[in-house]
Design a protein around this motif. Structure first.
Motif, PDB file in Angstrom:
ATOM      1  N   LYS A 242       3.208   2.082 -14.444  1.00 42.20           N
ATOM      2  CA  LYS A 242       4.346   1.734 -13.577  1.00 42.20           C
ATOM      3  C   LYS A 242       4.335   2.591 -12.316  1.00 42.20           C
ATOM      4  O   LYS A 242       4.556   2.095 -11.210  1.00 42.20           O
TER       5      LYS A 242
ATOM      6  N   ASN B  21       1.755   1.380  -9.995  1.00 43.87           N
ATOM      7  CA  ASN B  21       2.202   0.163  -9.327  1.00 43.87           C
ATOM      8  C   ASN B  21       3.110   0.479  -8.152  1.00 43.87           C
ATOM      9  O   ASN B  21       2.980  -0.089  -7.071  1.00 43.87           O
ATOM     10  N   GLN B  22       4.052   1.397  -8.412  1.00 35.66           N
ATOM     11  CA  GLN B  22       4.982   1.778  -7.341  1.00 35.66           C
ATOM     12  C   GLN B  22       4.232   2.376  -6.163  1.00 35.66           C
ATOM     13  O   GLN B  22       4.506   2.071  -5.005  1.00 35.66           O
ATOM     14  N   LYS B  23       3.254   3.227  -6.492  1.00 36.75           N
ATOM     15  CA  LYS B  23       2.462   3.856  -5.424  1.00 36.75           C
ATOM     16  C   LYS B  23       1.740   2.802  -4.605  1.00 36.75           C
ATOM     17  O   LYS B  23       1.688   2.867  -3.373  1.00 36.75           O
ATOM     18  N   ILE B  24       1.174   1.808  -5.318  1.00 39.68           N
ATOM     19  CA  ILE B  24       0.425   0.749  -4.619  1.00 39.68           C
ATOM     20  C   ILE B  24       1.357  -0.035  -3.702  1.00 39.68           C
ATOM     21  O   ILE B  24       1.029  -0.321  -2.546  1.00 39.68           O
ATOM     22  N   GLU B  25       2.553  -0.345  -4.230  1.00 47.47           N
ATOM     23  CA  GLU B  25       3.511  -1.097  -3.414  1.00 47.47           C
ATOM     24  C   GLU B  25       3.885  -0.318  -2.155  1.00 47.47           C
ATOM     25  O   GLU B  25       3.960  -0.862  -1.054  1.00 47.47           O
ATOM     26  N   ALA B  26       4.120   0.989  -2.361  1.00 41.65           N
ATOM     27  CA  ALA B  26       4.500   1.845  -1.226  1.00 41.65           C
ATOM     28  C   ALA B  26       3.387   1.863  -0.183  1.00 41.65           C
ATOM     29  O   ALA B  26       3.631   1.727   1.021  1.00 41.65           O
TER      30      ALA B  26
ATOM     31  N   LYS C 271       1.135  -0.382   0.266  1.00 43.30           N
ATOM     32  CA  LYS C 271       1.011  -1.692   0.895  1.00 43.30           C
ATOM     33  C   LYS C 271       2.027  -1.862   2.014  1.00 43.30           C
ATOM     34  O   LYS C 271       1.690  -2.334   3.102  1.00 43.30           O
ATOM     35  N   SER C 272       3.283  -1.472   1.739  1.00 42.22           N
ATOM     36  CA  SER C 272       4.321  -1.666   2.756  1.00 42.22           C
ATOM     37  C   SER C 272       4.038  -0.776   3.963  1.00 42.22           C
ATOM     38  O   SER C 272       4.305  -1.148   5.105  1.00 42.22           O
TER      39      SER C 272
END
Lengths: 95, 249
Positions: free
Chosen positions: A9, A12-17, A19-20
């Motif tokens: 998890k 995932n959060q790191k990847i989302e961050a 990406k944005s």
């Protein structure tokens, strides 16, 4: 097992961050240098005049009307060059 | 020539000379294998080698070479998405190949004793002309004859059309010229400056250390320009592609 899922998890959060953050970076392109800008404008105007005269010479050779079309297309080419410079300068201002 | 008498004479243009390595002729057409073609082949092999090295393992945690491959893929994919949109994905292979080829040509040209393929106008113009013809064909295929409407801007009175339309057509034809001249001029100027400064080092003897320091800085700048020009060439290709796919701007 629980530990692994937590890790996943977090990842995932790191990847989302990331990406944005990347999407924001996309709009900030590399700023063009002053010399590059000048080069760009010069090439635009010279190329347009050159192509105009080229078309004029081709048409004159075709119709045997030298120098009628050279003069017309030289003027049109100059106009196109100024138009190009105007457009490039406008897009430079917007950035 | 003159350089035989004075070995220290600076000859910054000599590095751009084309020499035939193998004479090949088909009929009257000269298709000899030159040093320019040689370095095109070297560039292609270098790119293929890098990607074979990088993508052979396909591990989840990438090594350095895989990182380079993934970074370059992401870079071009984002460039296409930002400038062309989702439709641009169809043209990714071409744009990616174009960027990698020009970038590697520029970089390999910076190694001493090599030849810079992109410093010749005919090479860059062949690229730009091909892109220009391709983009125009795409424009006509996707929009039909409506693509011609971009030569006649909205709101222009009808009696202005005989002047405006030729001007717009000339302006459209300028695109490949300015695209190719920019890449060629940057490469030519950069490499000539490096050669001239290198000549200063020899001429100034011990004090040559001053131009040497300058040369190091210029070389670093040239590495940046090698990337920047490949990037500009690619981003302009994307912009032309976008104009062809969505002409109502």
């Amino acid at each position: 097992m629980q530990d692994d899922e937590d890790k996943l998890k977090q990842l995932n959060q790191k990847i989302e961050a990331a990406k944005s953050k990347n999407q924001l970076d996309n709009h900030s392109n590399i700023p063009p240098s002053q010399l590059g800008k000048v080069m760009k404008l010069t090439v635009e105007i010279v190329a347009a005049v050159g192509i105009g005269v080229g078309i004029g010479i081709l048409l004159d050779n075709f119709f045997n009307t030298r120098p009628l079309f050279i003069i017309i297309f030289f003027l049109l080419g100059s106009c196109a060059g100024i138009l190009n410079v105007f457009r490039v300068a406008k897009s430079m201002q917007n950035h | 020539m003159a350089s035989a008498k004075e070995p220290n004479l600076i000859d910054p243009i000599h590095q751009f000379a084309i020499s035939k390595l193998a004479d090949i002729k088909i009929g009257n057409i000269d298709i000899s294998f030159t040093n320019s073609s040689q370095f095109m082949v070297i560039t292609t092999i270098a790119i293929m080698f890098l990607f074979m090295l990088g993508l052979s393992k396909r591990s989840i945690i990438p090594n350095r070479f895989q990182m380079i491959c993934e970074l370059s893929y992401n870079f071009i994919a984002n460039l296409l998405r930002a400038n062309v949109g989702e439709q641009g994905r169809d043209y990714f292979p071409f744009v990616f190949t174009l960027f990698m080829f020009i970038f590697f040509c520029n970089l390999i040209g910076l190694i001493p004793y090599t030849f810079t393929v992109t410093s010749h106008i005919i090479v860059t113009f062949a690229f730009a002309g091909l892109i220009f013809i391709g983009v125009t064909l795409i424009g006509f295929v996707k929009n039909g004859l409506g693509y011609l409407r971009m030569f006649y801007p909205k709101g222009v009175p009808i009696y202005m059309a005989p002047i405006i339309i030729p001007i717009e057509i000339i302006s459209y034809l300028t695109k490949p010229v300015s695209l190719s001249v920019r890449l060629m001029a940057n490469m030519l100027a950069g490499h000539s400056i490096i050669k001239i400064f290198a000549g200063f080092i020899v001429m100034m003897g011990f004090f040559g250390i001053i131009p040497l320091a300058g040369l190091v800085a210029i070389y670093a700048l040239e590495v940046f320009i090698a990337f920047l020009q490949a990037y500009i060439f690619t981003i302009l290709t994307c912009i032309y592609l976008n104009d062809a796919l969505h002409p109502h701007h």
